[in-house]
Design an enzyme around this catalytic site. Structure first.
Site, mmCIF file in Angstrom:
data_model
loop_
_atom_site.group_PDB
_atom_site.id
_atom_site.type_symbol
_atom_site.label_atom_id
_atom_site.label_comp_id
_atom_site.label_asym_id
_atom_site.label_seq_id
_atom_site.Cartn_x
_atom_site.Cartn_y
_atom_site.Cartn_z
ATOM 1 N N CYS A 24 1.090 -1.739 -0.091
ATOM 2 C CA CYS A 24 -0.371 0.031 0.075
ATOM 3 C C CYS A 24 0.818 1.471 -0.271
ATOM 4 O O CYS A 24 1.272 1.307 0.725
ATOM 5 C CB CYS A 24 -1.203 -0.413 1.160
ATOM 6 S SG CYS A 24 -2.019 1.862 1.147
ATOM 7 N N CYS A 27 0.036 3.903 2.641
ATOM 8 C CA CYS A 27 0.679 3.181 4.305
ATOM 9 C C CYS A 27 2.266 3.515 4.346
ATOM 10 O O CYS A 27 2.357 3.688 4.712
ATOM 11 C CB CYS A 27 0.772 1.146 4.842
ATOM 12 S SG CYS A 27 -0.667 0.658 4.309
#
Length: 99
Positions: A24, A27
């Protein structure tokens, strides 16, 4: 992790849970921000990272549908939740509310 999650969040200070995934992009953007939040707030808070791919049961229990998803717990209670990239100052302000 699963067996001790209750113990991790059942403390008398804010615990920021970061539900994330290695793949991600947002993230990864949050990693240095979380480091800055921890440096800024020190031992007044805990930050716990939960990889949703490795902890699917826990992510499912909290209905995490997107990453990153952040939750704040204190004394075992879920107090706040938000998904997406969050600026450091916003996270510090939110955590400070629960000190």
């Amino acid at each position: 992790m699963k067996s001790s999650f209750k113990d991790i969040v059942d403390v008398n200070k804010p615990v920021l849970i970061d539900f994330y995934a290695d793949w991600c992009g947002p993230c990864q953007t949050m990693m240095p921000i979380l480091d800055e939040v921890k440096q800024s707030m020190g031992d007044k808070i805990n930050i716990i990272k939960v990889n949703v791919d490795k902890n699917q049961e826990l992510a499912g229990r909290f209905q995490v549908r997107g990453v990153p998803t952040f939750m704040i717990f204190k004394n075992g209670a879920s107090l706040w939740r938000q998904s997406g990239v969050i600026p450091k100052n916003d996270l510090v302000k939110k955590l400070t509310e629960y000190l």
